[in-house]
Design a protein around this motif. Structure first.
Motif, PDB file in Angstrom:
ATOM      1  N   ARG A 135       0.805  -1.198  -0.044  1.00  0.00           N
ATOM      2  CA  ARG A 135      -0.021   0.073  -0.075  1.00  0.00           C
ATOM      3  C   ARG A 135       0.577   1.064   0.041  1.00  0.00           C
ATOM      4  O   ARG A 135       0.563   2.217  -0.684  1.00  0.00           O
ATOM      5  N   ALA A 136       1.936   1.130   0.690  1.00  0.00           N
ATOM      6  CA  ALA A 136       2.840   2.555   0.994  1.00  0.00           C
ATOM      7  C   ALA A 136       3.460   2.572  -0.478  1.00  0.00           C
ATOM      8  O   ALA A 136       3.692   3.795  -1.041  1.00  0.00           O
ATOM      9  N   LEU A 137       4.009   1.436  -1.221  1.00  0.00           N
ATOM     10  CA  LEU A 137       4.654   1.821  -2.505  1.00  0.00           C
ATOM     11  C   LEU A 137       3.701   2.280  -3.484  1.00  0.00           C
ATOM     12  O   LEU A 137       3.998   2.868  -4.542  1.00  0.00           O
ATOM     13  N   ARG A 138       2.441   1.562  -3.610  1.00  0.00           N
ATOM     14  CA  ARG A 138       1.611   1.903  -4.297  1.00  0.00           C
ATOM     15  C   ARG A 138       1.126   3.367  -4.104  1.00  0.00           C
ATOM     16  O   ARG A 138       0.903   4.161  -5.106  1.00  0.00           O
ATOM     17  N   THR A 139       0.991   4.157  -2.926  1.00  0.00           N
ATOM     18  CA  THR A 139       0.555   5.223  -2.657  1.00  0.00           C
ATOM     19  C   THR A 139       1.581   6.232  -3.121  1.00  0.00           C
ATOM     20  O   THR A 139       1.138   7.325  -3.695  1.00  0.00           O
ATOM     21  N   ALA A 140       2.715   6.107  -2.829  1.00  0.00           N
ATOM     22  CA  ALA A 140       3.792   6.922  -3.318  1.00  0.00           C
ATOM     23  C   ALA A 140       3.770   6.678  -4.752  1.00  0.00           C
ATOM     24  O   ALA A 140       4.145   8.170  -5.537  1.00  0.00           O
ATOM     25  N   ALA A 141       3.763   5.770  -5.386  1.00  0.00           N
ATOM     26  CA  ALA A 141       3.865   5.770  -6.866  1.00  0.00           C
ATOM     27  C   ALA A 141       2.689   6.509  -7.672  1.00  0.00           C
ATOM     28  O   ALA A 141       2.944   7.255  -8.438  1.00  0.00           O
ATOM     29  N   GLU A 142       1.701   6.464  -7.067  1.00  0.00           N
ATOM     30  CA  GLU A 142       0.352   6.969  -7.629  1.00  0.00           C
ATOM     31  C   GLU A 142       0.450   8.557  -7.444  1.00  0.00           C
ATOM     32  O   GLU A 142       0.318   9.240  -8.310  1.00  0.00           O
ATOM     33  N   HIS A 143       0.973   8.921  -6.122  1.00  0.00           N
ATOM     34  CA  HIS A 143       1.006  10.198  -5.959  1.00  0.00           C
ATOM     35  C   HIS A 143       2.066  11.006  -6.900  1.00  0.00           C
ATOM     36  O   HIS A 143       1.717  12.026  -7.483  1.00  0.00           O
ATOM     37  N   ARG A 144       3.276  10.429  -6.849  1.00  0.00           N
ATOM     38  CA  ARG A 144       4.055  10.787  -7.773  1.00  0.00           C
ATOM     39  C   ARG A 144       3.847  10.896  -9.194  1.00  0.00           C
ATOM     40  O   ARG A 144       4.095  11.988  -9.837  1.00  0.00           O
ATOM     41  N   GLU A 145       3.079  10.138  -9.539  1.00  0.00           N
ATOM     42  CA  GLU A 145       2.678  10.177 -11.178  1.00  0.00           C
ATOM     43  C   GLU A 145       1.644  11.237 -11.253  1.00  0.00           C
ATOM     44  O   GLU A 145       1.718  11.911 -12.112  1.00  0.00           O
ATOM     45  N   GLU A 146       0.661  11.501 -10.288  1.00  0.00           N
ATOM     46  CA  GLU A 146      -0.248  12.448 -10.353  1.00  0.00           C
ATOM     47  C   GLU A 146       0.595  13.852 -10.392  1.00  0.00           C
ATOM     48  O   GLU A 146      -0.025  14.784 -11.242  1.00  0.00           O
ATOM     49  N   TRP A 147       1.446  14.087  -9.598  1.00  0.00           N
ATOM     50  CA  TRP A 147       2.215  15.213  -9.326  1.00  0.00           C
ATOM     51  C   TRP A 147       2.931  15.552 -10.880  1.00  0.00           C
ATOM     52  O   TRP A 147       2.910  16.580 -11.193  1.00  0.00           O
ATOM     53  N   LEU A 148       3.629  14.463 -11.115  1.00  0.00           N
ATOM     54  CA  LEU A 148       4.622  14.776 -12.176  1.00  0.00           C
ATOM     55  C   LEU A 148       3.647  14.904 -13.503  1.00  0.00           C
ATOM     56  O   LEU A 148       4.068  15.733 -14.361  1.00  0.00           O
ATOM     57  N   THR A 149       2.725  14.261 -13.687  1.00  0.00           N
ATOM     58  CA  THR A 149       1.932  14.342 -14.912  1.00  0.00           C
ATOM     59  C   THR A 149       0.624  15.327 -14.885  1.00  0.00           C
ATOM     60  O   THR A 149       0.015  15.620 -16.093  1.00  0.00           O
ATOM     61  N   GLY A 150       0.125  15.414 -13.555  1.00  0.00           N
ATOM     62  CA  GLY A 150      -1.190  16.368 -13.599  1.00  0.00           C
ATOM     63  C   GLY A 150      -1.147  17.628 -13.213  1.00  0.00           C
ATOM     64  O   GLY A 150      -1.848  18.355 -13.414  1.00  0.00           O
ATOM     65  N   TYR A 151      -0.074  17.835 -12.115  1.00  0.00           N
ATOM     66  CA  TYR A 151      -0.397  19.367 -11.507  1.00  0.00           C
ATOM     67  C   TYR A 151       1.084  20.030 -11.387  1.00  0.00           C
ATOM     68  O   TYR A 151       1.040  21.023 -10.860  1.00  0.00           O
ATOM     69  N   ARG A 152       2.182  19.329 -11.608  1.00  0.00           N
ATOM     70  CA  ARG A 152       3.299  20.017 -11.229  1.00  0.00           C
ATOM     71  C   ARG A 152       3.492  21.441 -11.779  1.00  0.00           C
ATOM     72  O   ARG A 152       4.021  22.479 -11.051  1.00  0.00           O
ATOM     73  N   ASP A 153       3.363  21.530 -13.076  1.00  0.00           N
ATOM     74  CA  ASP A 153       3.522  22.828 -13.683  1.00  0.00           C
ATOM     75  C   ASP A 153       2.683  23.907 -13.296  1.00  0.00           C
ATOM     76  O   ASP A 153       2.708  24.988 -13.608  1.00  0.00           O
TER      77      ASP A 153
END
Length: 136
Positions: free
Chosen positions: A105-123
């Motif tokens: 669950r921890a690995l999945r949560t970190a990976a999902e959030h990182r992906e959302e950040w990098l592809t969804g809202y970082r910029d």
């Protein structure tokens, strides 16, 4: 954002909840997200419709009867460091754990959030910290 603790919906309700707890003449430290540009569809899905631009955020504070007396707008470097730190520390913790549901669950949560950040809202994502006092 999904899965993130308790969050009151909007600046007004948050300040309404804080106001009665504040000593007379006291100040409130408020951290709030804002859009630096036009958010992507994924960013809107993640954050909802309540996020404004910086001027709109300060306007919502004023409309709630508070005035900013100091503030800090986080830089992209600071925001990136925050995102890397929390997703990285969660990943690091998980890798130290034996195989099992908590680790997964921890690995999945970190990976999902990182992906959302990098592809969804970082910029387009911003964060401001304001010190507020009541207007009256």
């Amino acid at each position: 954002m999904r899965g993130r603790g308790v969050r009151l919906r909007g600046i007004g309700p948050a300040l309404d909840a804080i106001g009665p707890l504040l000593a007379p003449g006291g100040a409130v430290l408020l951290g709030e997200t804002y859009w630096e540009g036009e958010p992507s569809d994924l960013a809107r899905e993640l954050f909802g419709d309540g996020v404004r631009d910086l001027a709109g955020t300060v306007g919502a504070v004023r409309a709630a009867g508070w005035l900013p007396v100091a503030g800090h707008t986080s830089s992209r470097t600071e925001l990136d460091a925050y995102e890397w730190a929390w997703t990285g520390s969660l990943t690091d913790w998980a890798l130290e754990q034996p195989p099992g549901p908590d680790r997964d669950r921890a690995l999945r949560t970190a990976a999902e959030h990182r992906e959302e950040w990098l592809t969804g809202y970082r910029d387009g994502f911003g964060f401001v910290t304001l010190v507020l006092r009541r207007a009256s």
